[in-house]
Design a protein around this motif. Structure first.
Motif, PDB file in Angstrom:
ATOM      1  N   ALA A 160      41.410  32.466  41.559  1.00  0.00           N
ATOM      2  CA  ALA A 160      41.367  33.839  42.073  1.00  0.00           C
ATOM      3  C   ALA A 160      42.633  34.615  41.718  1.00  0.00           C
ATOM      4  O   ALA A 160      42.559  35.728  41.199  1.00  0.00           O
ATOM      5  CB  ALA A 160      41.152  33.826  43.581  1.00  0.00           C
ATOM      6  N   LYS A 161      43.794  34.030  41.996  1.00  0.00           N
ATOM      7  CA  LYS A 161      45.052  34.766  41.851  1.00  0.00           C
ATOM      8  C   LYS A 161      45.533  34.886  40.419  1.00  0.00           C
ATOM      9  O   LYS A 161      45.970  35.953  39.994  1.00  0.00           O
ATOM     10  CB  LYS A 161      46.147  34.079  42.680  1.00  0.00           C
ATOM     11  N   HIS A 162      45.482  33.802  39.673  1.00  0.00           N
ATOM     12  CA  HIS A 162      46.127  33.765  38.364  1.00  0.00           C
ATOM     13  C   HIS A 162      45.176  33.976  37.195  1.00  0.00           C
ATOM     14  O   HIS A 162      45.623  34.064  36.055  1.00  0.00           O
ATOM     15  CB  HIS A 162      46.900  32.467  38.196  1.00  0.00           C
ATOM     16  N   HIS A 163      43.885  34.008  37.474  1.00  0.00           N
ATOM     17  CA  HIS A 163      42.926  34.250  36.404  1.00  0.00           C
ATOM     18  C   HIS A 163      42.141  35.530  36.667  1.00  0.00           C
ATOM     19  O   HIS A 163      42.235  36.481  35.917  1.00  0.00           O
ATOM     20  CB  HIS A 163      41.992  33.048  36.208  1.00  0.00           C
ATOM     21  N   ARG A 164      41.395  35.563  37.751  1.00  0.00           N
ATOM     22  CA  ARG A 164      40.534  36.719  38.011  1.00  0.00           C
ATOM     23  C   ARG A 164      41.309  37.967  38.419  1.00  0.00           C
ATOM     24  O   ARG A 164      40.875  39.069  38.136  1.00  0.00           O
ATOM     25  CB  ARG A 164      39.498  36.358  39.059  1.00  0.00           C
ATOM     26  N   MET A 165      42.438  37.796  39.106  1.00  0.00           N
ATOM     27  CA  MET A 165      43.197  38.959  39.560  1.00  0.00           C
ATOM     28  C   MET A 165      44.486  39.171  38.768  1.00  0.00           C
ATOM     29  O   MET A 165      45.322  39.974  39.166  1.00  0.00           O
ATOM     30  CB  MET A 165      43.510  38.843  41.053  1.00  0.00           C
ATOM     31  N   ASP A 187      44.887  47.369  51.639  1.00  0.00           N
ATOM     32  CA  ASP A 187      43.436  47.376  51.872  1.00  0.00           C
ATOM     33  C   ASP A 187      42.668  47.107  50.582  1.00  0.00           C
ATOM     34  O   ASP A 187      41.669  46.382  50.575  1.00  0.00           O
ATOM     35  CB  ASP A 187      42.990  48.711  52.466  1.00  0.00           C
ATOM     36  N   GLN A 188      43.134  47.681  49.500  1.00  0.00           N
ATOM     37  CA  GLN A 188      42.502  47.473  48.201  1.00  0.00           C
ATOM     38  C   GLN A 188      42.706  46.031  47.736  1.00  0.00           C
ATOM     39  O   GLN A 188      41.790  45.404  47.196  1.00  0.00           O
ATOM     40  CB  GLN A 188      43.074  48.459  47.189  1.00  0.00           C
ATOM     41  N   LEU A 189      43.901  45.498  47.953  1.00  0.00           N
ATOM     42  CA  LEU A 189      44.185  44.097  47.612  1.00  0.00           C
ATOM     43  C   LEU A 189      43.280  43.169  48.406  1.00  0.00           C
ATOM     44  O   LEU A 189      42.714  42.214  47.864  1.00  0.00           O
ATOM     45  CB  LEU A 189      45.659  43.772  47.879  1.00  0.00           C
ATOM     46  N   HIS A 190      43.104  43.455  49.689  1.00  0.00           N
ATOM     47  CA  HIS A 190      42.225  42.665  50.565  1.00  0.00           C
ATOM     48  C   HIS A 190      40.796  42.675  50.020  1.00  0.00           C
ATOM     49  O   HIS A 190      40.149  41.628  49.901  1.00  0.00           O
ATOM     50  CB  HIS A 190      42.287  43.228  51.979  1.00  0.00           C
ATOM     51  N   ALA A 191      40.299  43.864  49.670  1.00  0.00           N
ATOM     52  CA  ALA A 191      38.937  43.980  49.155  1.00  0.00           C
ATOM     53  C   ALA A 191      38.763  43.213  47.848  1.00  0.00           C
ATOM     54  O   ALA A 191      37.741  42.536  47.643  1.00  0.00           O
ATOM     55  CB  ALA A 191      38.571  45.454  48.967  1.00  0.00           C
ATOM     56  N   GLU A 192      39.746  43.318  46.952  1.00  0.00           N
ATOM     57  CA  GLU A 192      39.663  42.613  45.673  1.00  0.00           C
ATOM     58  C   GLU A 192      39.734  41.096  45.863  1.00  0.00           C
ATOM     59  O   GLU A 192      38.990  40.350  45.224  1.00  0.00           O
ATOM     60  CB  GLU A 192      40.765  43.077  44.720  1.00  0.00           C
ATOM     61  N   ALA A 193      40.628  40.637  46.720  1.00  0.00           N
ATOM     62  CA  ALA A 193      40.728  39.194  46.987  1.00  0.00           C
ATOM     63  C   ALA A 193      39.411  38.683  47.569  1.00  0.00           C
ATOM     64  O   ALA A 193      38.894  37.645  47.144  1.00  0.00           O
ATOM     65  CB  ALA A 193      41.887  38.910  47.935  1.00  0.00           C
ATOM     66  N   ARG A 194      38.848  39.412  48.522  1.00  0.00           N
ATOM     67  CA  ARG A 194      37.569  39.019  49.131  1.00  0.00           C
ATOM     68  C   ARG A 194      36.459  38.981  48.074  1.00  0.00           C
ATOM     69  O   ARG A 194      35.668  38.040  48.024  1.00  0.00           O
ATOM     70  CB  ARG A 194      37.199  39.974  50.259  1.00  0.00           C
ATOM     71  N   ARG A 195      36.417  39.991  47.223  1.00  0.00           N
ATOM     72  CA  ARG A 195      35.373  40.051  46.187  1.00  0.00           C
ATOM     73  C   ARG A 195      35.457  38.857  45.246  1.00  0.00           C
ATOM     74  O   ARG A 195      34.445  38.199  44.969  1.00  0.00           O
ATOM     75  CB  ARG A 195      35.501  41.348  45.395  1.00  0.00           C
TER      76      ARG A 195
END
Length: 182
Positions: free
Chosen positions: A131-136, A145-153
């Protein structure tokens, strides 16, 4: 296998491709201390062989004993029958008195602790890496709030992929070889 992770406002910068003389730039504001903490578990349902990803999000917060205890209550509710074994690292929040109280109050819950400096043995670490090092990677997110939404997605996408979750177990050196898991 349970663990916690912090999704930071500062992007995880990775190499990428670009046309010659057009160096990619990732714009971001330096907000080092703003993050979204996630307490999660990669869980195996022995009866069905299904692998689940459970996540509790804590925007702009750290994981403490209270959050770890609440997460254990969620895990117990998610798996209402039979024994529940939680394997996680030695974070102070995981050894907090309130966590020990939850374990003492629920005899079907057993807590196991990984040896220090052994993140490679935890399947949840592989999820965080994906999630952190590849997708994001290379994100340009400006608000928590945007970071939260992206992490959740991204974590929801990972949770929906059984083969990907199984590969996280394999990456940690664990086999998922139940008769009904075939």
């Amino acid at each position: 296998m349970a663990d916690e992770a912090g999704f930071m406002m500062n992007p995880s910068v990775k190499k990428t491709w670009a046309r010659k003389a057009h160096t990619p730039v990732v714009p971001y504001r330096n907000r080092r201390h703003k993050k979204v903490s996630v307490l999660g578990a990669v869980a195996l349902r022995p009866a069905t062989g299904r692998v689940d990803l459970l996540c509790d999000f804590h925007p702009d917060s750290y994981v403490r004993g209270e959050q770890a205890a609440a997460f254990l209550h969620r895990v117990l509710a998610e798996y209402p029958a039979g024994p529940v074994d939680v394997v996680w690292d030695n974070l102070a929040a995981h050894r907090a008195p309130i966590v020990k109280e939850v374990a003492a109050a629920h005899p079907r819950l057993t807590l196991h602790y990984l040896p220090p400096y052994a993140p490679d043995l935890n399947a949840a670490e592989w999820v965080w890496c994906l999630a952190k090092h590849h997708r994001m990677a290379n994100h340009a997110i400006a608000e928590v709030d945007q970071l939260h939404a992206e992490a959740r997605r991204h974590l929801d996408d990972i949770a929906a992929d059984q083969e990907l979750l199984r590969s996280c177990f394999r990456g940690a050196g664990l086999a998922v070889s139940l008769p009904s898991a075939q």
